[in-house]
Design a protein around this motif. Structure first.
Motif, short mmCIF file in Angstrom:
data_model
loop_
_atom_site.label_atom_id
_atom_site.label_comp_id
_atom_site.label_asym_id
_atom_site.label_seq_id
_atom_site.Cartn_x
_atom_site.Cartn_y
_atom_site.Cartn_z
N ALA A 89 4.90 1.37 10.25
CA ALA A 89 5.62 1.88 8.97
C ALA A 89 6.35 0.25 8.33
CB ALA A 89 6.94 2.37 9.83
N ILE A 90 7.11 -0.16 9.54
CA ILE A 90 7.31 -2.16 8.42
C ILE A 90 6.69 -2.53 8.49
CG2 ILE A 90 9.67 -3.84 9.14
CD1 ILE A 90 10.49 -0.51 8.29
N ASP A 91 5.39 -3.38 9.60
CA ASP A 91 4.34 -3.78 9.36
C ASP A 91 3.56 -3.05 8.38
OD1 ASP A 91 2.71 -6.40 8.97
OD2 ASP A 91 3.54 -6.21 11.23
N ASN A 92 2.90 -3.32 7.91
CA ASN A 92 3.58 -3.58 7.00
C ASN A 92 3.22 -2.31 5.51
OD1 ASN A 92 5.18 -5.36 4.49
ND2 ASN A 92 2.87 -5.99 3.69
N GLY A 93 3.77 -0.78 5.83
CA GLY A 93 3.79 0.36 5.11
C GLY A 93 5.04 -0.42 4.19
N SER A 94 5.79 -0.86 5.03
CA SER A 94 7.03 -1.16 3.61
C SER A 94 6.73 -2.06 2.45
CB SER A 94 7.93 -2.37 4.80
OG SER A 94 7.62 -3.62 4.93
N GLY A 95 6.06 -3.30 2.67
CA GLY A 95 5.69 -4.05 1.96
C GLY A 95 5.14 -2.89 0.89
N THR A 96 3.62 -2.50 1.10
CA THR A 96 3.07 -0.93 0.43
C THR A 96 3.32 -0.95 -0.45
OG1 THR A 96 1.56 -2.20 1.81
CG2 THR A 96 0.75 -0.16 0.71
N ALA A 97 4.76 -0.37 -0.06
CA ALA A 97 5.41 0.73 -0.69
C ALA A 97 6.61 -0.34 -1.76
CB ALA A 97 6.53 2.04 0.35
N ALA A 98 6.93 -1.33 -1.29
CA ALA A 98 7.32 -1.80 -1.99
C ALA A 98 6.92 -1.79 -3.90
CB ALA A 98 8.58 -2.71 -1.83
N LEU A 99 5.43 -2.98 -2.95
CA LEU A 99 4.92 -2.64 -4.24
C LEU A 99 4.59 -1.91 -5.56
CD1 LEU A 99 4.77 -5.89 -3.21
CD2 LEU A 99 1.83 -5.32 -4.02
N LEU A 100 4.04 -0.57 -4.65
CA LEU A 100 3.29 0.34 -5.63
C LEU A 100 5.37 0.75 -6.64
CD1 LEU A 100 1.97 2.92 -3.37
CD2 LEU A 100 0.79 1.71 -5.33
N ALA A 101 6.27 1.10 -5.94
CA ALA A 101 8.06 1.00 -6.67
C ALA A 101 7.93 -0.42 -7.88
CB ALA A 101 8.77 1.44 -5.88
N MET A 102 7.90 -0.96 -7.57
CA MET A 102 8.00 -2.84 -8.25
C MET A 102 6.58 -2.25 -9.42
SD MET A 102 8.05 -5.16 -5.05
CE MET A 102 7.92 -6.81 -6.71
N ALA A 103 5.58 -2.07 -9.13
CA ALA A 103 4.69 -1.68 -10.19
C ALA A 103 5.09 -0.67 -11.38
CB ALA A 103 3.25 -1.52 -9.89
N GLN A 104 5.80 0.27 -10.83
CA GLN A 104 6.12 1.43 -11.23
C GLN A 104 7.33 1.16 -12.53
OE1 GLN A 104 7.09 5.36 -9.48
NE2 GLN A 104 8.42 6.24 -11.16
N ALA A 105 7.99 0.16 -11.89
CA ALA A 105 9.22 -0.60 -12.87
C ALA A 105 8.50 -1.89 -14.01
CB ALA A 105 10.11 -0.93 -11.77
N ALA A 106 7.55 -2.23 -13.55
CA ALA A 106 6.90 -3.12 -14.36
C ALA A 106 6.09 -2.71 -15.00
CB ALA A 106 6.65 -4.31 -13.76
N VAL A 107 5.59 -1.97 -15.19
CA VAL A 107 4.11 -1.78 -16.72
C VAL A 107 4.44 -1.11 -17.83
CG1 VAL A 107 2.98 -0.19 -13.92
CG2 VAL A 107 4.69 1.24 -16.10
N ALA A 108 5.99 -0.30 -18.03
CA ALA A 108 6.35 -0.17 -19.26
C ALA A 108 7.35 -1.85 -19.85
CB ALA A 108 6.78 0.21 -19.57
N HIS A 109 6.97 -2.56 -19.24
CA HIS A 109 7.84 -3.46 -19.76
C HIS A 109 6.88 -5.24 -19.20
CE1 HIS A 109 10.55 -0.61 -20.07
NE2 HIS A 109 11.09 -0.34 -19.32
N PRO A 110 6.67 -4.98 -19.94
CA PRO A 110 5.02 -6.82 -20.07
C PRO A 110 6.30 -7.98 -20.06
CG PRO A 110 4.38 -5.51 -21.28
CD PRO A 110 5.65 -4.43 -21.17
N ALA A 111 6.56 -9.09 -18.94
CA ALA A 111 6.66 -10.30 -19.37
C ALA A 111 5.75 -11.08 -20.55
CB ALA A 111 6.28 -11.01 -18.09
N LYS A 112 6.24 -12.23 -20.46
CA LYS A 112 5.20 -13.23 -21.15
C LYS A 112 3.74 -13.26 -20.80
CE LYS A 112 9.24 -15.57 -23.60
NZ LYS A 112 9.37 -16.86 -24.59
N ARG A 113 3.82 -13.98 -19.18
CA ARG A 113 2.48 -13.93 -18.70
C ARG A 113 2.42 -12.85 -17.57
NH1 ARG A 113 5.47 -18.88 -17.43
NH2 ARG A 113 4.08 -20.72 -17.77
#
Length: 537
Positions: free
Chosen positions: A330-354
């Motif tokens: 769960a912590i190693d490393n379900g936590s990081g795997t899940a966090a990246l999905l949540a981060m991607a959800q926040a990022a998809v509508a707001h592209p950065a320059k790179r």
């Protein structure tokens, strides 16, 4: 009341824009928790390499990547990683002829070993050579192989690296472990030197874990990338090493002391080793999962920030004889795997320059194999990769007033991290010696070795000593310390009562840092003497 100056107006406008951007890119707890609870469920059977649970995980991740709106880098969201799985079978033998005696090493008790060459049968008959720490480090003016004919010899080496002295308090990182001290480095160096194989002398102090850790590891199937490997590699217990060296007329402690001195020369033992390793071998394809948010700048979009978190854990073992045989991770490393999905959800509508690349490597628990496969055949050019920000084993006990960035000090990422932390009202956790070599034990190090500035965005999980400043410290430190008993155990299971506010905070910091790097005029750079590889940018 006087009107603000034009400079003040610009500053206020900039702050408002930054505030709006941050709000638009907010990592939400609900999706993170939902992903984590599913990834750590028994249904996914511990997300084991080469197991059905791993296949289910890959399918889940690529489906989620598509649903979130991440773009594929190639034909789909998968990158093939060709692996070889090998398990040492009963009937394998390792014995030594020394001083007229024949010493047989009992597997699991005296020694644990395997081959890494993809063969079902490997035999060696070789003289034994003690090579101290088994290190060839030109940057440290240190070579444990100098003047020795290593080819065809079975090497015996110590774990860790040369300790600091009064005259050289900073050699090999001082108190911190360097890459040269890691067992993976020593296996790789033995292969480069053309040795017949290598055995490491285990001590709890030098390796930072008990004998049960390598014993459990070598008792199960092990994986490596398809290609050349040692015919014999593994560990011997300290007690067996003492017996072996004494039979050869040598004193182990005296030789270990000699190996601490610069200029040490390998010592040939009057010992002949004979090994017959029988292995179950299978070749299989695993997958890294990857998706991207294309950059908005016509020029800078060709460059990318990578966020990474390995999806695998230790899987299912129905042969362990215990009712619970699923390593949920769960912590190693379900936590990081899940966090990246949540981060991607926040990022998809707001592209950065790179561009922003979200990468879930496979087989990290097998030796960073997925990230190693990536840097050997990257789907995004390494020369155009600004940084890798990795998440592994995240904070599950509540918010902190600081954030761990151990390893960032090796590059200009340290200054950017400080700026991002300050903007979030956070400090940076006080640096502590890296006694266990944590910097070399997660996927970011594959990128660092390839020349890309990278580090693992840390949390209290990695400190385990209360060095992080929790907002509500009562009980938090104890919970974090207690996790050491769950690490790589079946008890690393999801608990609905976990306070994930600290995990969300850590994910938000990582995403904010990624945006800061992605929007900066120039890519991060290594500090002098810190680059592990050379990438022409």
């Amino acid at each position: 009341m006087p009107l603000p100056s034009s400079r003040a107006c610009r500053a206020l406008l900039g702050a408002a824009l930054l505030s709006g951007a941050a709000a638009a890119q907010t990592v939400a707890e609900a999706p993170l928790r939902a992903h984590l609870s599913f990834l750590a469920d028994d249904l996914l059977e511990g997300r084991g390499t080469g197991q059905r649970g791993g296949q289910l995980t890959v399918r889940y991740l690529e489906t989620q990547a598509a649903a979130l709106g991440l773009k594929p880098l190639a034909q789909g969201y998968r990158q093939k990683v060709e692996l070889v799985g090998q398990k040492t079978l009963p009937g394998s033998t390792l014995r030594f002829d020394a001083g007229g005696k024949q010493l047989a090493a009992a597997f699991g008790q005296d020694a644990v070993y395997a081959n890494a060459n993809g063969r079902t049968d490997s035999t060696i008959a070789a003289p034994v050579l003690f090579v101290g720490y088994g290190i060839d480090a030109p940057d440290q003016n240190w070579n444990d192989f100098a003047g020795a004919d290593v080819k065809g010899k079975l090497l015996v080496a110590m774990v860790n690296d040369p300790q600091p002295t009064a005259a050289e308090p900073a050699r090999f990182g001082g108190q911190s472990l360097t890459w040269y001290g890691r067992w993976t480095y020593k296996f790789e160096e033995a292969l480069r030197q053309g040795a017949a194989g290598i055995l490491l002398i285990h001590t709890a102090a030098s390796s930072s874990y008990p004998w049960s850790v390598p014993a459990n590891s070598f008792g199960h199937e092990q994986f490596h990338l398809d290609g050349p490997g040692n015919a014999l590699q593994g560990w011997i217990s300290e007690d067996f090493a003492r017996t072996l060296f004494a039979a050869a007329g040598q004193d182990l402690d005296r030789l270990r002391a000699a190996a601490e001195v610069r200029g040490f020369k390998p010592v040939a033992l009057d010992v002949q080793a004979r090994a017959a390793v029988k292995s179950a071998v299978r070749r299989l394809t695993e997958y890294n999962v990857v998706g991207m948010v294309p950059g908005s700048d016509p020029k800078l979009a060709a460059e990318a920030v990578i966020y990474s978190a390995h999806w695998d854990h230790l899987g299912i073992d129905e042969q362990n004889g215990k009712p619970d045989h699923i390593w949920n991770g769960a912590i190693d490393n379900g936590s990081g795997t899940a966090a990246l999905l949540a981060m991607a959800q926040a990022a998809v509508a707001h592209p950065a320059k790179r561009s922003q690349v979200f990468l879930w490597p496979c087989a990290e628990e097998q030796g960073l194999l997925g990230s190693l496969a990536w840097v050997r055949a990257p789907l995004w050019p390494l020369a155009k990769t600004a940084a890798d920000l990795n998440l592994d084993s995240m904070n599950f006990v509540g918010r902190t007033r600081d954030i761990g960035v151990a390893g960032a000090e090796r590059s200009s990422l340290a200054a950017t991290s400080a700026q991002v932390a300050k903007s979030m009202g956070l400090g940076l956790a006080a640096p502590t010696p890296d006694l266990g070599g944590a910097y070399f034990r997660a996927d970011h190090f594959s990128f660092a070795k390839a020349g890309v500035p990278a580090f693992n965005v840390g949390s209290a999980v990695f400190s385990g000593d209360g060095s992080f400043a929790f907002e509500h410290p009562q009980g938090a430190v104890e919970k974090m310390r207690a996790f050491t008993k769950d690490y790589h155990q079946v008890s690393d299971q999801y608990d609905p009562s976990w306070d994930l506010s600290g995990m969300v905070q850590q994910a938000q910091f990582t995403l904010n840092l990624g945006y800061a790097v992605a929007n900066a005029p120039a890519m991060p750079t290594w500090k002098a003497g810190e680059a592990y590889g050379k990438v022409k940018r």
